[in-house]
Design a protein around this motif. Structure first.
Motif, PDB file in Angstrom:
ATOM      1  N   PHE A 155       7.156 -12.070 -10.141  1.00  0.00           N
ATOM      2  CA  PHE A 155       7.085 -11.840  -8.691  1.00  0.00           C
ATOM      3  C   PHE A 155       6.219 -10.669  -8.251  1.00  0.00           C
ATOM      4  O   PHE A 155       5.641 -10.716  -7.176  1.00  0.00           O
ATOM      5  CB  PHE A 155       8.496 -11.627  -8.131  1.00  0.00           C
ATOM      6  N   THR A 156       6.174  -9.587  -9.029  1.00  0.00           N
ATOM      7  CA  THR A 156       5.479  -8.389  -8.551  1.00  0.00           C
ATOM      8  C   THR A 156       3.974  -8.614  -8.609  1.00  0.00           C
ATOM      9  O   THR A 156       3.458  -9.103  -9.611  1.00  0.00           O
ATOM     10  CB  THR A 156       5.876  -7.178  -9.403  1.00  0.00           C
ATOM     11  N   ARG A 157       3.311  -8.275  -7.539  1.00  0.00           N
ATOM     12  CA  ARG A 157       1.870  -8.478  -7.472  1.00  0.00           C
ATOM     13  C   ARG A 157       1.173  -7.206  -7.024  1.00  0.00           C
ATOM     14  O   ARG A 157       1.749  -6.391  -6.310  1.00  0.00           O
ATOM     15  CB  ARG A 157       1.545  -9.614  -6.492  1.00  0.00           C
ATOM     16  N   LYS A 158      -0.103  -7.054  -7.445  1.00  0.00           N
ATOM     17  CA  LYS A 158      -0.847  -5.845  -7.079  1.00  0.00           C
ATOM     18  C   LYS A 158      -1.119  -5.814  -5.588  1.00  0.00           C
ATOM     19  O   LYS A 158      -1.051  -4.784  -4.949  1.00  0.00           O
ATOM     20  CB  LYS A 158      -2.156  -5.787  -7.853  1.00  0.00           C
ATOM     21  N   ASN A 159      -1.507  -6.950  -5.015  1.00  0.00           N
ATOM     22  CA  ASN A 159      -1.703  -7.089  -3.568  1.00  0.00           C
ATOM     23  C   ASN A 159      -2.531  -5.938  -2.984  1.00  0.00           C
ATOM     24  O   ASN A 159      -2.105  -5.288  -2.027  1.00  0.00           O
ATOM     25  CB  ASN A 159      -0.331  -7.159  -2.880  1.00  0.00           C
ATOM     26  N   PRO A 160      -3.703  -5.645  -3.552  1.00  0.00           N
ATOM     27  CA  PRO A 160      -4.448  -4.471  -3.086  1.00  0.00           C
ATOM     28  C   PRO A 160      -5.148  -4.715  -1.752  1.00  0.00           C
ATOM     29  O   PRO A 160      -5.490  -5.847  -1.427  1.00  0.00           O
ATOM     30  CB  PRO A 160      -5.500  -4.291  -4.187  1.00  0.00           C
ATOM     31  N   LYS A 161      -5.315  -3.641  -0.997  1.00  0.00           N
ATOM     32  CA  LYS A 161      -6.265  -3.692   0.120  1.00  0.00           C
ATOM     33  C   LYS A 161      -7.567  -3.196  -0.474  1.00  0.00           C
ATOM     34  O   LYS A 161      -7.793  -1.999  -0.579  1.00  0.00           O
ATOM     35  CB  LYS A 161      -5.796  -2.799   1.263  1.00  0.00           C
TER      36      LYS A 161
ATOM     37  N   GLU B 261      -8.779 -12.658  -8.639  1.00  0.00           N
ATOM     38  CA  GLU B 261      -7.897 -13.797  -8.376  1.00  0.00           C
ATOM     39  C   GLU B 261      -8.445 -15.086  -8.985  1.00  0.00           C
ATOM     40  O   GLU B 261      -9.637 -15.214  -9.257  1.00  0.00           O
ATOM     41  CB  GLU B 261      -7.694 -13.961  -6.860  1.00  0.00           C
TER      42      GLU B 261
ATOM     43  N   HIS C 210      -9.800  -7.585  -5.282  1.00  0.00           N
ATOM     44  CA  HIS C 210      -8.702  -8.377  -5.836  1.00  0.00           C
ATOM     45  C   HIS C 210      -9.283  -9.366  -6.838  1.00  0.00           C
ATOM     46  O   HIS C 210     -10.206 -10.105  -6.508  1.00  0.00           O
ATOM     47  CB  HIS C 210      -8.005  -9.126  -4.695  1.00  0.00           C
TER      48      HIS C 210
ATOM     49  N   THR D 225     -10.227  -7.868  -0.210  1.00  0.00           N
ATOM     50  CA  THR D 225      -9.253  -8.520   0.664  1.00  0.00           C
ATOM     51  C   THR D 225      -9.372  -8.092   2.133  1.00  0.00           C
ATOM     52  O   THR D 225      -8.745  -8.707   2.996  1.00  0.00           O
ATOM     53  CB  THR D 225      -7.812  -8.248   0.202  1.00  0.00           C
ATOM     54  N   ALA D 226     -10.121  -7.044   2.433  1.00  0.00           N
ATOM     55  CA  ALA D 226     -10.282  -6.667   3.839  1.00  0.00           C
ATOM     56  C   ALA D 226     -11.576  -7.223   4.426  1.00  0.00           C
ATOM     57  O   ALA D 226     -11.634  -7.594   5.598  1.00  0.00           O
ATOM     58  CB  ALA D 226     -10.230  -5.154   4.018  1.00  0.00           C
TER      59      ALA D 226
ATOM     60  N   GLU E 145      -3.256 -13.820  -7.918  1.00  0.00           N
ATOM     61  CA  GLU E 145      -3.718 -12.774  -8.840  1.00  0.00           C
ATOM     62  C   GLU E 145      -3.989 -13.318 -10.238  1.00  0.00           C
ATOM     63  O   GLU E 145      -3.205 -14.109 -10.774  1.00  0.00           O
ATOM     64  CB  GLU E 145      -2.652 -11.675  -8.901  1.00  0.00           C
TER      65      GLU E 145
ATOM     66  N   PRO F 187      -5.049 -14.320  -0.066  1.00  0.00           N
ATOM     67  CA  PRO F 187      -4.581 -12.994   0.343  1.00  0.00           C
ATOM     68  C   PRO F 187      -5.624 -12.257   1.184  1.00  0.00           C
ATOM     69  O   PRO F 187      -6.821 -12.319   0.898  1.00  0.00           O
ATOM     70  CB  PRO F 187      -4.360 -12.275  -0.990  1.00  0.00           C
TER      71      PRO F 187
ATOM     72  N   ARG G  95       6.290  -0.685  -7.059  1.00  0.00           N
ATOM     73  CA  ARG G  95       5.571  -1.919  -6.717  1.00  0.00           C
ATOM     74  C   ARG G  95       6.517  -2.896  -6.031  1.00  0.00           C
ATOM     75  O   ARG G  95       7.730  -2.773  -6.125  1.00  0.00           O
ATOM     76  CB  ARG G  95       4.979  -2.542  -7.978  1.00  0.00           C
ATOM     77  N   LEU G  96       5.929  -3.865  -5.344  1.00  0.00           N
ATOM     78  CA  LEU G  96       6.739  -4.816  -4.573  1.00  0.00           C
ATOM     79  C   LEU G  96       6.331  -6.256  -4.900  1.00  0.00           C
ATOM     80  O   LEU G  96       5.174  -6.519  -5.211  1.00  0.00           O
ATOM     81  CB  LEU G  96       6.528  -4.579  -3.073  1.00  0.00           C
ATOM     82  N   PRO G  97       7.279  -7.203  -4.759  1.00  0.00           N
ATOM     83  CA  PRO G  97       6.948  -8.623  -4.947  1.00  0.00           C
ATOM     84  C   PRO G  97       6.414  -9.231  -3.650  1.00  0.00           C
ATOM     85  O   PRO G  97       6.947 -10.214  -3.152  1.00  0.00           O
ATOM     86  CB  PRO G  97       8.297  -9.231  -5.349  1.00  0.00           C
TER      87      PRO G  97
ATOM     88  N   TYR H 155      -6.254  -8.753   4.126  1.00  0.00           N
ATOM     89  CA  TYR H 155      -5.860  -7.652   5.003  1.00  0.00           C
ATOM     90  C   TYR H 155      -6.747  -7.625   6.254  1.00  0.00           C
ATOM     91  O   TYR H 155      -6.807  -6.628   6.956  1.00  0.00           O
ATOM     92  CB  TYR H 155      -5.987  -6.314   4.273  1.00  0.00           C
ATOM     93  N   ALA H 156      -7.465  -8.712   6.513  1.00  0.00           N
ATOM     94  CA  ALA H 156      -8.383  -8.752   7.657  1.00  0.00           C
ATOM     95  C   ALA H 156      -7.633  -9.331   8.851  1.00  0.00           C
ATOM     96  O   ALA H 156      -7.231 -10.484   8.821  1.00  0.00           O
ATOM     97  CB  ALA H 156      -9.598  -9.596   7.320  1.00  0.00           C
TER      98      ALA H 156
ATOM     99  N   GLU I 118       0.822  -1.208   0.000  1.00  0.00           N
ATOM    100  CA  GLU I 118       0.000   0.000   0.000  1.00  0.00           C
ATOM    101  C   GLU I 118       0.857   1.260   0.000  1.00  0.00           C
ATOM    102  O   GLU I 118       0.624   2.185  -0.777  1.00  0.00           O
ATOM    103  CB  GLU I 118      -0.810   0.014   1.301  1.00  0.00           C
TER     104      GLU I 118
END
Lengths: 419, 98
Positions: free
Chosen positions: B44-50, B55, B53, B73-74, B22, A305, A254-256, A307-308, A246
């Motif tokens: 490797f890079t992923r959006k990983n949103p809060k 998927e 998503h 995802t929340a 994803e 995945p 961006r991150l892996p 965030y909870a 975030e």
């Protein structure tokens, strides 16, 4: 007169003078408009970074910004296990460095973090588990981490509540032990670093959420936008675990990393039944007993995945089912609490330390399910990078670049991390 | 516990499924023109949103077919289930109050 130093003598003294003589362990300052260094994330890693920056490198004008309260994220949600039984040399050096810092931490911080080197046993439930343990223990020996294979009899003696019978659902063939591993009180680690950093002049600013980054024309960082206004700084570090993506997105890269919920459980207090930490490789379940008597239990990640910070029932069922199978006498023990922390999972299960694509912005993330054990090392390494501009030799292999050079440190495969 | 509506089997417990991460990630190519950075992004890079998503899920203990899920995802609320070849229902994001 107020008391600041913690000692047995001062406990007795305040017993006569009244508790109001104790000073608050840290201040609650208003944010200044500028700092030399801003650290985002008031967990163990962020607070330790601030402490080492100030103590080792003499930097005074530092702020730690925390969205909620210090130690309220994964630092206060983990199962407090500290160990260094990793497969690759880079990891062994890193985590063993952390254990060594933990060994002197209570004295250094003048704060009892209750580090207890009660040892950790990993159980083998099959011939294959046993074979991979031999390999693992051999690698650790070469890397200078002392662990040893132990037999069934030794395990039965050390863990009498474990079901070792011939009909056990998870038969025990053997295992290995790291005697220097153990547990510490997680809150005390955060509070100890916070108190020590605060006494060196670090501003710990809670209830202050970072909402954006300000960058110069050349792209370098010039400060952070927060829920309490703009704070200027040319050096900013991120130590926010599961929320790293975030914040990285807000800074423009961006991150892996993928965020998952990892659950933990604590039972009602029992009389002492377990004086070590036990991990089962097959079920991914581990447990220890706190000094208060509660059994602290952890397991594998939730399945998707998230965030909870609460965790899902199917994982509760599989973790606790495994506990009931392996420790039949605990089958009727009641639970006090269950919770989840949001962990930052990286494909090779190794942390990401050091520079980001944004000049002036450093990162400490990707510890995944095992960040607590690395707090003193994470703080030391990040402080080194901020102060000197160069990564610490121990941090060098863990750069973000490794994902494009291909030099992964694959502990996910190497040390059997269960995700 | 999630109740996931498999497009072929109907609503089933999450235990029957496996999340494949994803969706909608395109493999870059042709391979000789892909830089290391671009390839690393792909791997490797992923959006990983809060938030919402998109998927992939596999009905592992059912029909063993893959499909897409749009899930928050929340809250873990599932907003849509759609086929592997369909585009992401991005219109859901506008009305997504969370």
């Amino acid at each position: 007169m107020s008391i600041q130093h913690y000692s047995g003598w001062n406990v007795i003294r305040s017993g006569f003078g009244g508790p109001e003589r104790w000073r608050p362990a840290w201040r609650n300052p208003e944010p200044k408009s500028r700092y030399d260094v801003v650290i985002i994330g008031g967990g163990g890693h962020g607070l330790a970074t601030a402490y080492y920056l100030s103590r080792t490198y003499g930097i005074k004008n530092i702020a730690v910004l925390e969205k909620g309260w210090i130690g309220g994220g994964n630092t206060g949600r983990n199962t407090t296990v500290i160990r260094s039984n990793y497969y690759y040399r880079e990891s062994a050096d890193l985590y063993d460095f952390s254990i060594k810092l933990y060994e002197g931490l209570s004295k250094e911080l003048n704060y009892n973090v209750m580090f207890s080197q009660r040892g950790m046993i990993a159980l083998a439930h099959s011939k294959h588990d046993l074979d991979s343990m031999q390999r693992w223990v051999g690698a650790m020996g070469l890397n200078g981490v002392d662990t040893e294979i132990i037999g069934r009899e030794e395990i039965a003696r050390r863990v009498p509540i474990l079901d070792m019978s011939a009909h056990a659902r998870y038969p025990v063939l053997g295992g290995f032990m790291q005697k220097r591993a153990g547990t510490a009180r997680h809150d005390a680690v955060a509070w100890g670093y916070a108190r020590a950093a605060d006494s060196l002049g670090v501003d710990i600013i809670q209830q202050c959420e970072v909402t954006g980054f300000r960058r110069d024309a050349d792209g370098s960082i010039s400060g952070v936008e927060t829920s309490r206004g703009f704070i200027g700084s040319r050096k900013v570090a991120l130590a926010v675990a599961g929320h790293s993506t975030e914040l990285a997105n807000k800074a423009g890269f961006r991150l892996p990393v993928t965020s998952y919920a990892l659950q933990a459980f604590v039972t009602e207090p029992l009389k002492p039944v377990l004086d070590t930490v036990v991990l089962s490789l097959a079920t991914g379940v581990y447990l220890s007993q706190s000094d208060k008597g509660g059994l602290v239990i952890g397991g594998s990640l939730d399945l998707y995945p998230s965030y909870a910070q609460r965790g899902n029932i199917p994982t509760v069922r599989s973790v606790l089912g495994a506990v009931a199978e392996q420790y039949p006498s605990l089958g009727r023990v009641r639970f006090l609490r269950q919770w989840a922390g949001i962990v930052d999972i990286v494909t090779d299960s190794s942390p990401i330390l050091g520079a980001t694509p944004v000049p002036g912005l450093l990162i400490n993330c990707g510890w995944g399910t095992g960040g607590f054990k690395a707090i003193p090392a994470g703080g030391t390494l990040l402080a080194h990078h901020i102060a000197t501009g160069e990564p610490h030799p121990l941090a060098r292999p863990f750069s973000l670049e490794r994902f494009s050079t291909g030099a992964l440190i694959d502990e996910a495969a190497g040390s059997g991390i269960a995700h | 516990m999630l109740l996931i509506s498999c497009p072929w089997c109907g609503p089933r417990e999450e235990l029957e499924f496996r999340c494949g991460g994803e969706s909608h990630i395109q493999r870059p190519g042709p391979c000789e023109s892909v830089s290391d950075e671009r390839w690393s992004d792909y791997l490797f890079t992923r959006k990983n949103p809060k938030g919402l998503h998109y998927e992939r899920w596999l009905h592992a203990f059912g029909c063993r077919r893959w499909f897409n899920v749009a899930r928050h995802t929340a809250t873990h609320r599932i907003e849509a289930v759609y086929a592997m070849h369909e585009p992401a229902p991005i219109h859901l994001e506008q009305g997504n109050v969370l």
